[in-house]
Design a protein around this motif. Structure first.
Motif, PDB file in Angstrom:
ATOM      1  N   ALA A  52       3.860  -8.043   2.542  1.00 41.37           N
ATOM      2  CA  ALA A  52       3.194  -6.885   2.906  1.00 41.37           C
ATOM      3  C   ALA A  52       3.715  -5.641   2.618  1.00 41.37           C
ATOM      4  CB  ALA A  52       2.919  -7.027   4.312  1.00 41.37           C
ATOM      5  N   TYR A  53       5.171  -5.273   2.962  1.00 43.83           N
ATOM      6  CA  TYR A  53       5.861  -4.109   2.669  1.00 43.83           C
ATOM      7  C   TYR A  53       5.951  -3.877   1.025  1.00 43.83           C
ATOM      8  CZ  TYR A  53       9.246  -0.412   3.307  1.00 43.83           C
ATOM      9  OH  TYR A  53       9.846   0.846   3.353  1.00 43.83           O
ATOM     10  N   LEU A  55       3.930  -4.873  -1.222  1.00 43.33           N
ATOM     11  CA  LEU A  55       2.487  -4.398  -1.480  1.00 43.33           C
ATOM     12  C   LEU A  55       2.203  -3.178  -1.348  1.00 43.33           C
ATOM     13  CD1 LEU A  55      -0.040  -7.503  -0.650  1.00 43.33           C
ATOM     14  CD2 LEU A  55       0.547  -6.352  -2.720  1.00 43.33           C
ATOM     15  N   TYR A  56       2.557  -2.337  -0.027  1.00 46.67           N
ATOM     16  CA  TYR A  56       2.638  -1.134   0.439  1.00 46.67           C
ATOM     17  C   TYR A  56       3.447  -0.302  -0.353  1.00 46.67           C
ATOM     18  CZ  TYR A  56       3.662   3.056   2.766  1.00 46.67           C
ATOM     19  OH  TYR A  56       3.894   4.537   3.162  1.00 46.67           O
ATOM     20  N   LEU A  57       4.636  -0.607  -0.881  1.00 50.75           N
ATOM     21  CA  LEU A  57       5.540   0.215  -1.734  1.00 50.75           C
ATOM     22  C   LEU A  57       4.919   0.210  -3.150  1.00 50.75           C
ATOM     23  CD1 LEU A  57       9.366  -0.905  -0.551  1.00 50.75           C
ATOM     24  CD2 LEU A  57       8.353   1.178  -0.391  1.00 50.75           C
ATOM     25  N   SER A  58       4.386  -0.900  -3.766  1.00 52.04           N
ATOM     26  CA  SER A  58       3.854  -0.762  -4.798  1.00 52.04           C
ATOM     27  C   SER A  58       2.949   0.149  -5.259  1.00 52.04           C
ATOM     28  CB  SER A  58       3.587  -2.218  -5.429  1.00 52.04           C
ATOM     29  OG  SER A  58       2.500  -2.496  -4.722  1.00 52.04           O
ATOM     30  N   LEU A  59       2.489   0.626  -4.198  1.00 51.26           N
ATOM     31  CA  LEU A  59       1.180   1.707  -4.327  1.00 51.26           C
ATOM     32  C   LEU A  59       1.564   3.201  -4.358  1.00 51.26           C
ATOM     33  CD1 LEU A  59      -1.520  -0.137  -1.940  1.00 51.26           C
ATOM     34  CD2 LEU A  59      -1.315  -0.342  -4.229  1.00 51.26           C
ATOM     35  N   LEU A  60       3.098   3.333  -4.222  1.00 53.81           N
ATOM     36  CA  LEU A  60       3.632   4.561  -3.901  1.00 53.81           C
ATOM     37  C   LEU A  60       4.256   4.738  -5.377  1.00 53.81           C
ATOM     38  CD1 LEU A  60       5.322   4.431  -0.428  1.00 53.81           C
ATOM     39  CD2 LEU A  60       3.079   5.200  -0.908  1.00 53.81           C
ATOM     40  N   TYR A  62       7.802   6.032  -5.761  1.00 53.80           N
ATOM     41  CA  TYR A  62       8.822   6.313  -4.875  1.00 53.80           C
ATOM     42  C   TYR A  62      10.240   5.739  -5.551  1.00 53.80           C
ATOM     43  CZ  TYR A  62      11.671   5.649  -0.481  1.00 53.80           C
ATOM     44  OH  TYR A  62      12.386   5.746   0.842  1.00 53.80           O
ATOM     45  N   PHE A  72       1.497   8.754  -2.688  1.00 53.52           N
ATOM     46  CA  PHE A  72       0.679   7.676  -3.018  1.00 53.52           C
ATOM     47  C   PHE A  72      -0.052   7.785  -4.517  1.00 53.52           C
ATOM     48  CE2 PHE A  72      -3.384   5.436  -2.606  1.00 53.52           C
ATOM     49  CZ  PHE A  72      -3.006   4.158  -2.047  1.00 53.52           C
ATOM     50  N   SER A 282       8.668  -2.646  -7.027  1.00 55.05           N
ATOM     51  CA  SER A 282       7.839  -3.635  -6.247  1.00 55.05           C
ATOM     52  C   SER A 282       6.372  -4.023  -6.761  1.00 55.05           C
ATOM     53  CB  SER A 282       7.293  -2.908  -4.999  1.00 55.05           C
ATOM     54  OG  SER A 282       8.394  -2.522  -4.113  1.00 55.05           O
TER      55      SER A 282
END
Lengths: 314, 348
Positions: A52-53, A55-60, A62, A72, A282
């Motif tokens: 899940a983390y 997935l979240y990072l892959s949208l940033l 960063y 974002f 990610s």
């Protein structure tokens, strides 16, 4: 061993009767869930959270080196990856290595499994000897093969028919051959073990009946052994394909992705660990995860139909 | 810590990105300064500390601790490559020899030239020196190509020529420093460009091998311009999340003082960053080539000082490897394309 369990499970579960659930069955199911709970919770913590983390990072956007620019960006990282020729080249490299090495492993593994199955004396030592490569740490095996083919330290150049100055790891074809050979050498025993478990499922009576009917050894292998082993073969192929697709250590040690041998895992290592670009890295990781899911999905579909067919025939 | 510089960086980056307060001092490769400074992982030096850190140091190493007008570390050891040759096989190339000349000489004698051609940092070092020796640095601080197209094409031509003629040693495209050393010691090569560690190692080969080795300045790219040898070394920086900043600055200064540089030179074979230490009798004894070394370090061209250094280095490596397939006609385009993607944080 693992093969037997999975194959048996695949046979038994769908056959469970669809009757009205009794109180006892309901209680048993509840107990089963409670017994499973610790494992399920642990799995969620150690695998669910990282996924899940990621997935979240892959949208940033960063990059650890430019922490102020974190923002974002939605799916644009995926656009970057899927729009780059490097990613597709690496997917192709990975698929090539996977398909070639798993095919060779299947044939060799089957031969070894037959030998192990038929071995009358020295069964233990034979099986142990065949398993040795699988027991060696992958990185060590990769180094061993690299040094064997290196012109400065290798013995391969001393063999007949091979040029003394051959340096296979400096060009693409040679590198791919060495990588595939290492993979085959290392994991054929695993394939053989899974297939051996499948062989044990084939009843001797069928062979005897076929013999009486005048079937040759070759006919018996292709008409009896192979069809009955199909679930075990598919399980073995599934495990190996998933493993091979994530190939990292052998390539990292032998070429580090040079000479056009970069696999998707090496690409992700470069982006995520070397360039510390967490967002983009990610996204690559999630895409690899999706590829692996796809492979598993296709295999399970084929596996499911094949076991169903077999039950119908039996 | 792992011995490989790249793995050291990965480990440190993970700890510093997680704001690990137990990292007081960072023994940083000269190429990390900009990245660590930009990310806020190391502290800038100011006032008296800064003056003491930079006071007596050579110009080359000093360039590697400066970023955006500030000083981020104290230079501890330095390093550079020399052109080593076999005195019994080839004449002294002198300090003005070009790559083309030594390639010709090697072909004539049926021997090879050892370089670092694996796809790793060593290849960036080689390419950077080839380009910088033609007058301008390869890449600017912002990651833009600053060298002329002609200089990059010429570097590609030399790389390709060495890789495709008889002067290419077996395994050129997989050799790192140590494979190059082994190849030179095996007698297959008349030349090698490498760091100073090969000299003490040659003493262990026996048969008076060490006495057969001569040294000269790194080869030139163009006949009319002096070469700009590679620049390596270690700087000591202070971690940004340490709870003991004052002590850490003092410890870094103490580590890098001339006495300790002399010890690092004598025991570790690492060239000093303070000019005066080269006159220390112990250092002179450890490095019979001390004068050549000091001149080379003074003239050396640092690799690009930029926060996205790892991206840039990877882009250079991918463009110049494998060496025998480097094409001077499309090398500029390919390099530019990868560097643009690196700058935009894209896949290449």
């Amino acid at each position: 061993m693992e093969g037997t369990v999975t194959a048996d499970a695949a046979r038994v579960t769908p056959a469970a009767p669809k009757k009205k659930v009794s109180d006892r069955a309901r209680e048993e199911r509840k107990l089963a869930w409670m017994l499973c709970a610790p494992a399920v919770i642990t799995m969620i913590i150690v695998t669910g959270f990282p996924i899940a983390y990621a997935l979240y990072l892959s949208l940033l956007k960063y990059d650890l080196r430019f922490p102020d620019e974190k923002e974002f960006v939605g799916l644009s990282n995926y656009g970057d990856v899927l729009g780059s020729s490097t990613w597709w080249q690496d997917v192709w490299n990975t698929a090539l290595i996977t398909i070639v090495s798993v095919s060779i492993e299947l044939v060799l593994g089957m031969a070894i499994a037959l030998v192990m199955h038929r071995a009358i004396f020295g069964r233990g030592p034979v099986r142990a000897a065949i398993l040795i490569p699988y027991g060696i740490v992958t990185v060590v095996a990769a180094f061993g093969w690299r040094y064997a083919f290196d012109p400065a330290s290798g013995f391969v150049q001393g063999l007949p028919l091979i040029s003394d100055s051959a340096a296979p790891l400096t060009e693409r074809g040679g590198s791919l051959i060495v990588i595939i050979l290492t993979e085959v050498w290392k994991t054929t025993p695993f394939m053989a073990l899974l297939l051996l478990a499948g062989l044990a499922l084939v009843p001797d009576e069928l062979h005897e009946a076929a013999k009486v009917d005048g079937a040759s050894t070759v006919q018996r292998f292709f008409r009896i052994t192979l069809p009955l082993m199909k679930p075990a073969i598919l399980v073995a192929l599934l495990f190996r394909t998933l493993d091979a697709f994530r190939l990292f250590d052998t390539v990292f040690i032998q070429t580090a992705g040079a000479n056009g041998t970069e696999t998707v895992s090496i690409l992700d290592y470069n982006v995520l660990i070397n360039r510390v670009n967490l967002g983009l890295g990610s996204a690559v990781a999630v895409l690899i995860f999706i590829c692996v899911l796809l492979i598993a999905f296709i295999f399970v579909r084929v596996l499911g139909t094949s076991t169903a067919q077999q039950r119908g025939e039996a | 810590m792992p011995t490989d510089a790249n793995q050291q960086r990965e480990l440190l980056v993970r700890r510093l990105a997680a704001k690990d307060s137990s990292v007081d001092l960072v023994g940083a490769d000269v190429i990390w300064t900009a990245e660590f400074a930009e990310a806020g992982w190391i502290k800038p030096w100011a006032g008296l500390n800064r003056a003491r850190a930079t006071g007596d140091k050579l110009a080359g190493p000093l360039k590697t601790v400066r970023y955006k007008g500030q000083v981020w570390a104290v230079p501890f050891t330095s390093n550079t490559q020399l052109l080593w040759y076999r005195k019994d096989l080839v004449p002294n190339p002198g300090d003005k020899a070009t790559w083309d000349q030594i390639i010709n000489e090697a072909i004539k004698k049926g021997k090879s030239i050892e370089v670092q051609g694996n796809q790793y940092e060593g290849l960036t070092v080689w390419v950077n020196a080839l380009v910088a020796s033609a007058g301008t640095p390869l890449v600017s601080q912002s990651g833009k190509v600053t060298a002329s197209d002609a200089a990059i094409r010429n570097a590609a031509r030399i790389v390709h020529r060495l890789a495709t003629t008889k002067a290419a040693p077996a395994g050129l495209a997989t050799n790192k420093e140590d494979e190059a050393r082994l190849g030179f010691e095996s007698g297959r090569s008349a030349y090698q460009v490498n760091y100073t560690f090969i000299y003490p190692s040659a003493a262990e080969v026996g048969g008076g091998f060490q006495k057969k080795i001569g040294w000269a300045r790194y080869p030139r790219t163009l006949p009319n311009l002096p070469s700009r040898p590679p620049l390596g070394g270690i700087n000591v920086a202070v971690g940004n999340y340490t709870n003991h900043a004052d002590q850490a600055f003092q410890a870094a200064l103490c580590l890098a003082q001339p006495n300790n540089q002399a010890i690092a030179a004598e025991k570790g074979g690492l060239p000093p960053t303070t000019a005066a230490v080269y006159n220390d009798p112990k250092v002179k004894k450890a490095f019979p080539f001390a004068d050549e070394l000091r001149t080379s370090i003074q003239a050396a061209a640092p690799r690009p000082v930029t926060p996205a250094y790892s991206d840039i280095s990877l882009a250079i490596q991918k463009t110049f490897h494998p060496e025998d397939e480097v094409d001077p006609n499309d090398v500029v385009q390919k390099l530019q394309d990868r560097l643009d993607k690196a700058a935009e944080g894209k896949i290449f």
